[in-house]
Design an enzyme around this catalytic site. Structure first.
Site, short mmCIF file in Angstrom:
data_model
loop_
_atom_site.label_atom_id
_atom_site.label_comp_id
_atom_site.label_asym_id
_atom_site.label_seq_id
_atom_site.Cartn_x
_atom_site.Cartn_y
_atom_site.Cartn_z
N CYS A 50 0.83 -1.21 0.00
CA CYS A 50 0.00 0.00 0.00
C CYS A 50 0.87 1.26 0.00
O CYS A 50 0.49 2.28 -0.60
CB CYS A 50 -0.96 0.00 1.18
SG CYS A 50 -0.14 -0.16 2.78
N HIS A 250 -1.88 0.81 7.55
CA HIS A 250 -2.24 0.86 6.13
C HIS A 250 -2.01 2.27 5.61
O HIS A 250 -2.20 3.25 6.34
CB HIS A 250 -3.71 0.46 5.96
CG HIS A 250 -4.18 0.51 4.53
ND1 HIS A 250 -3.69 -0.35 3.56
CD2 HIS A 250 -5.07 1.33 3.91
CE1 HIS A 250 -4.28 -0.05 2.41
NE2 HIS A 250 -5.11 0.96 2.61
#
Length: 1179
Positions: A50, A250
């Site tokens: 990510c 994330h």
């Protein structure tokens, strides 16, 4: 210390995007989803990528970097095609980055993949392409405060902290500071949110408030400050955000769309129409769907769009769906597009629509001005949304998901567990060229443009195939005329293959569309068509539910894949009214009862026979079926120990149904008459609850050896082994002991037929034998576990007791089994094949695969195979008899054929002429068929190839220019039936069946009929005479509807007459009648709210290919009579025939009354007349 900082923490991410510790995988067979409404592409997360995805999106939305990368050509980077060559110099990473950026710009997919790019990395490089500024977060209020501390404030060295000067070699007072010497066009700033607590010896994330401006002036922090202030101004364009803690989380990114490549529109705005209907000056513009659809298509690239997307864009533009606004007056959207084929072009699968550029000038001139005004209105609002300079376009790109955000949403990332991690600024002076605005193809290399265009086309094809696969259902159509009602259920007249047609259909379409498709598929269908859901039960095919609601989709009426659909008239099949519904589902029961001798006396033998009863019938109806006045009914039950018991039904429960008593298919019922005196009857007038007295089997001596008794009773239980019963029977019959080595027991059915031998190792329960059954002690061993005991007979008309028997290995092939049976019958030759007899004792499907093993074809012991004369074609081939069809009286240029019409045929050719009753004229009095020969042809061959092979038959002694000069019909009742259209269509798609015959009709010019063309034989009536001119073939295009007005216009154009000056009528040869179609209006069913369409395809006309249409010129003849003298003669013959049949019946009735000595006066009956009744649905 921060080794796992960039690892994904899936617990802090929505479950919509990630599983619990698993990577999200796309189904292998499904193509990637298209882009969503933002028109931007995300990047799929490979697992822990990510952060990389956020960086790549930032680089991608840095147009200067993107265009500099695209400017590198093969001279600098090489080619990916040469990367595996040893001497080639290929820079794989920038090449893969180019492809990734091209995919993000142009490829229509929701998210791109970085697998190829990361594979090229190797993950070993420590080199950094950009130098960034690292600023502190702890104890700092914001970015400007941190920069002030780093580049403005000075650190003084004095007192005890003097600075050592290297030049003078002594301690001096000094001041230390840092300045930015040179500013780059793009500035990357890393925020030190992750720290280590040396007291607690653990790391943590700084989540305090940390502000940063959308525009920043770096002049106070630079070494040189004499330049213009604009040189120091930077605008924020990307923010990488971390969500989670210091041990994982994330990353996603907020990005400013500098070039306006995406559609910056929010969900709440999306649901609102882009056009205010009040803004359109003329209300008729919005009421005209043609104008609206054209305006939408003009906005699309290449004027091409999927039909489903067209409906969505219509909803978006005018704020109301097609079904609510236009369907009532214009029908479904696809139908509307088909009817305006001069403007719109639908693809072959009707999935996409294209706006024709060469549409008629007249149509364009009528609506061009309105289209331009409407186009401006439709696009003005969208332009205002995407072109507002005061409102920058920001997007939240979270791996695959892309969502628009507002500039004020950035403030939410100042603090908290989800907060800014990296900031990207660009110089305010960097300006983009106008041609780059909203243009994703700007400066993309040509080879990448071509690659992306080809990839988009491939994606469209794959999505169309996937959409078809996911939304199509396979339906099994069972045709009512091919079935007959027998023994409580429906059974095929010929075979299951010829009675059932498979149809693949889109479940998003309506029931009306399905019925229309079946009408087109079954060109031979006449009368009303009702579709019902059916299912197979052991007794046969049962109709469960009639489908209603023509406007409902197949999804809404819950039609499943593989559903069996029965196609019929809704009332009867073969003259028998069919019971429908789950309540009357037929049950196949095993009925046991005491046998009756030839003198009518009851024996001690208990026989078993299958019977079918409706599940909602009273159980007492068993007595009627077996012709037993009264008695006791016992039901077989199984207790908790697995043993079977019989329970008697009290008299008061005989009115209950089979279903109420819990009977299922295969259940056993024991019937005992009231005159029986054994233990099955009531004792001393009291009803017994259980019956266990039957604990024996009856064994008859059929070994051809004499014994003192013909039969004996052997005591047994369900767990008794068959071998023990056989040995006991041999002992009690006092037969030779040698018989124990060469004998077997065979059940005897109610007709006295010996069934398949029972293996010695089976118990009675395993062998399926009931107590009280009769067995025969026969010579010969029972088949082993690898052998089959089969019955076989010659022909399909098998009488009980005439079958022969054979034992073969279950691995023997069909060909070898056929040879063994032929040898046993004393027959030779290779013109025989095998068919399996079904439970109705009729010939079933042929065993076509001669090399297949009997076991593979599910042939079991006890099955009956029939030896049928006639060789089967190879698997996948058809044997088709070909006939020549020459309508008499029609003038053709086939002189060779005309010369032979009155000559006897050679080489076995035989003329067959079937009278066509009541043909309109003498020229069409007979249908002449000339047998040409048989063709053996593959089912995969096309109709054109069949015509080509037919042209080579020796019996065809004249030349034909090409197969296009032949018209093909199926032969039904010795006359042309269904017209076969489609020159390139495969024969298997016509569902011809194994016994179909085809006739070929010569033509004067080439013909290639389309799916909407209907072939009619029109005949002009001779004025003043009751006769017609020779027929003229007319092709009627039914694409615009099956209306009488359309047909009248077509016929009027053929004869060059005004449409109001003609009358037309369809001819029904079987009735010698004409039915005018001039001013016809179809009747409306009482329970239907909407009036049915004026369709000649339905009742009472049922127009089909080859029908005769009479035409009358009202300018010279204005009477209503269409009949001919031949019709009068035909009707008189029909009356005479009906009268003769009536007299024959009366004579038979009179003879019957004389025989039985009873005088039954014949009831007077009125004259018979044909009656047509439309029966609606009464459910």
């Amino acid at each position: 210390m921060f080794g796992d900082l960039f690892e994904e923490d899936y617990s802090s991410v929505s479950n919509n995007h990630y599983g619990k510790g698993k990577k999200l995988k796309t189904k292998a067979l499904e193509p990637p989803a298209p882009r969503e409404f933002t028109n931007l592409s995300g990047i799929r997360n490979q697992g822990g990528t990510c952060y990389l995805n956020s960086l790549l999106q930032t680089l991608h939305f840095t147009p200067e970097f993107r265009e500099a990368l695209f400017s590198l050509g093969p001279e600098e980077l090489g080619s990916l095609d040469d990367k595996d060559k040893p001497d080639a110099k290929v820079r794989v990473i920038p090449l893969q980055l180019q492809r990734l950026f091209a995919q993000l710009l142009l490829l229509d997919q929701e998210a791109a993949s970085t697998v190829d790019l990361t594979d090229s990395f190797g993950w070993t490089s420590d080199e950094e392409d950009f130098l960034d500024l690292t600023v502190a977060v702890k104890n700092v209020s914001g970015l400007e405060d941190a920069l002030w501390n780093m580049y403005v404030e000075e650190e003084l060295f004095d007192c005890d902290n003097l600075y050592h000067c290297g030049n003078c070699d002594r301690l001096v007072k000094a001041a230390k500071s840092a300045k930015l010497r040179k500013l780059p066009p793009f500035l990357t700033i890393s925020l030190l949110r992750f720290n280590f607590d040396f007291v607690k010896c653990e790391r943590y994330k700084e989540t305090s408030c940390y502000t940063f401006p959308l525009r920043i002036n770096l002049k106070p922090f630079c070494e040189q400050s004499e330049l213009d202030d604009l040189e120091y101004m930077y605008d924020l364009f990307s923010i990488i955000i971390h969500k989670g803690g210091c041990y994982g989380g994330h990353y996603h990114v907020y990005i400013k769309d500098v070039d306006h490549l995406g559609n910056w529109q929010f969900q709440e705005d999306k649901s609102k129409p882009d056009v205010n209907l009040e803004d359109i000056q003329n209300k008729e513009e919005i009421d005209d769907p043609l104008m609206i659809l054209k305006a939408i298509l003009l906005q699309e690239e290449s004027n091409l769009i999927p039909v489903d997307h067209l409906g969505q864009k219509l909803l978006k533009k005018i704020g109301i769906s097609w079904n609510k606004k236009y369907r009532k007056h214009y029908g479904p959207l696809r139908k509307f597009l088909q009817l305006h084929s001069q403007i719109f072009l639908l693809s072959s699968d009707e999935s996409t629509v294209h706006l024709l550029k060469d549409s008629s000038v007249k149509a364009e001139s009528d609506i061009q001005r309105n289209d331009q005004r409407l186009f401006k209105t439709l696009t003005s609002e969208s332009s205002r949304l995407n072109d507002r300079p005061s409102c920058p376009h920001w997007f939240d790109i979270n791996d695959s998901r892309v969502q628009p955000i507002k500039e004020k949403d950035i403030e939410q990332q100042f603090q908290g567990k989800e907060s800014a991690y990296m900031l990207f600024y660009r110089k305010s002076q960097l300006q983009r060229p106008p041609e780059a605005r909203a243009n994703p193809r700007y400066k993309v290399p040509c080879h990448l443009l071509s690659e992306m265009d080809a990839a988009n086309i491939e994606l469209q094809v794959k999505r169309a195939e996937c959409d078809s696969t996911n939304n199509n259902v396979e339906l099994h159509l069972h045709l009512g005329p091919h079935y007959h009602f027998f023994n409580g259920a429906l059974h095929p007249v010929v075979s299951q293959t010829e009675s059932m047609w498979d149809l693949t259909f889109d479940k998003r379409k309506t029931l009306r569309d399905l019925r229309q498709s079946i009408f087109q598929l079954l060109e031979f269908w006449e009368g009303d068509m009702v579709l019902s859901v059916a299912k197979f039960v052991p007794a046969g095919l049962h109709v469960c539910q009639t489908l209603n609601g023509d406007d409902l989709t197949l999804c809404e009426i819950e039609i499943a894949d593989g559903e069996d659909i029965f196609v019929w008239n809704g009332v009867e099949v073969g003259g028998i009214q069919i019971p429908t519904g789950s309540d009357c589902e037929p049950l196949l029961l095993n009925v046991l009862h005491v046998a009756t001798s030839s003198e009518g006396e009851e024996c001690q033998e208990l026989i078993e026979s299958p019977h079918v009863f409706p599940s909602n019938a009273e159980i007492g109806s068993v007595f009627t079926a077996l012709a037993i006045p009264e008695g006791v009914i016992l039901i077989n039950n199984t207790d908790s120990r697995g043993e079977e018991n019989w329970a008697a039904i009290p008299k008061e429960d005989l009115k209950k149904t089979f279903r109420e008593h819990g009977l299922r298919n295969g259940s056993s019922v024991l019937i005992q008459g009231s005159n029986d005196g054994n233990s099955l009857l009531t004792k001393q007038g009291k009803w017994i609850n259980t019956v266990n007295e039957i604990n024996w089997l009856q064994v008859k001596n059929l070994s051809q050896l004499e014994s003192e008794e013909e039969q004996v009773k052997i005591s047994a239980t369900l767990n008794t082994v068959v071998f023990d019963i056989r040995i006991k029977a041999i002992k009690e019959l006092k037969l030779l002991k040698e018989l124990a080595e060469d004998s077997c027991l065979r059940p005897i059915d109610r007709n006295g037929k010996l069934l398949c031998p029972v293996p010695d190792r089976y118990t009675l329960k395993e062998a399926g034998l009931k107590m009280g059954s009769s067995l025969g002690l026969c010579p010969g061993k029972a088949p082993t576990s690898s052998q089959l005991f089969l019955f076989f007979a010659l022909g399909s008309d098998v009488h009980p007791g005439t079958e022969m028997e054979i034992i073969v290995e279950e691995t023997v092939s069909v060909r070898d089994c056929l040879k063994i049976m032929l040898e046993k019958c004393g027959l030779t030759g290779d013109t025989w094949h095998l068919r399996k007899m079904d439970w109705c004792f009729e010939a079933g499907e042929p065993l076509c695969e001669e090399d297949a093993k009997l076991k593979e074809l599910m042939v079991c012991s006890g099955d009956t195979l029939l030896l049928i004369e006639g060789k089967l074609p190879p698997l996948g081939f058809l044997t088709v008899p070909i006939w020549w069809y020459q309508p008499r009286g029609r003038l053709h240029h086939w002189s060779d054929h005309q010369d032979q019409t009155d000559c006897p045929l050679s080489q076995g050719g035989v003329w067959k002429a079937s009278s066509t009753p009541g043909a309109p004229s003498d020229a069409q009095a007979d249908v002449s068929l000339w047998y040409l020969g048989d063709l053996e042809i593959s089912e995969d061959a096309t109709l054109g190839e069949l015509k080509s092979q037919a042209m080579t038959l020796p019996s065809l002694e004249f030349s034909i220019p090409s197969p296009a000069f032949l018209r093909a019909w199926t032969v039904e009742s010795k006359r042309p039936g269904r017209l076969l259209r489609g020159h390139q269509q495969q024969l298997k798609e016509y569902k011809l069946g194994k016994r179909t015959e085809i006739c070929l009709e010569p033509l004067q010019k080439e013909e290639n009929l389309g799916p909407w063309d209907l072939l009619l034989r029109t005949q002009m009536r001779l004025p003043g005479e009751r006769a017609y001119r020779p027929p003229v073939d007319v092709l009627w295009d039914t694409a615009r509807g099956w209306t009488s007005g359309s047909l009248r216009q077509c016929v009027a154009d053929v004869y060059s007459l005004p449409v109001e000056k003609i009358e037309i009528a369809k001819y029904f040869p079987e009735k010698f009648a004409w039915l005018p179609v001039s001013s016809w209006t179809q009747q409306t069913a009482k329970r239907k709210k909407k009036q049915q369409r004026d369709s000649l395809q339905g009742a009472p006309y049922h127009l089909r290919d080859g029908d005769t249409i009479g035409v009358k010129n009202l300018l010279v003849e204005d009477d209503d009579d269409f009949s001919t003298v031949r019709d009068d003669i035909g009707r008189e013959k029909q009356k005479e025939l009906a009268l003769g049949k009536r007299k024959s019946r009366e004579a038979l009735r009179s003879q019957s009354s004389d025989v039985f000595g009873a005088e039954t006066p014949a009831r007077a009956r009125g004259p018979e007349a044909s009656l047509s009744i439309h029966v609606g649905s009464f459910r």
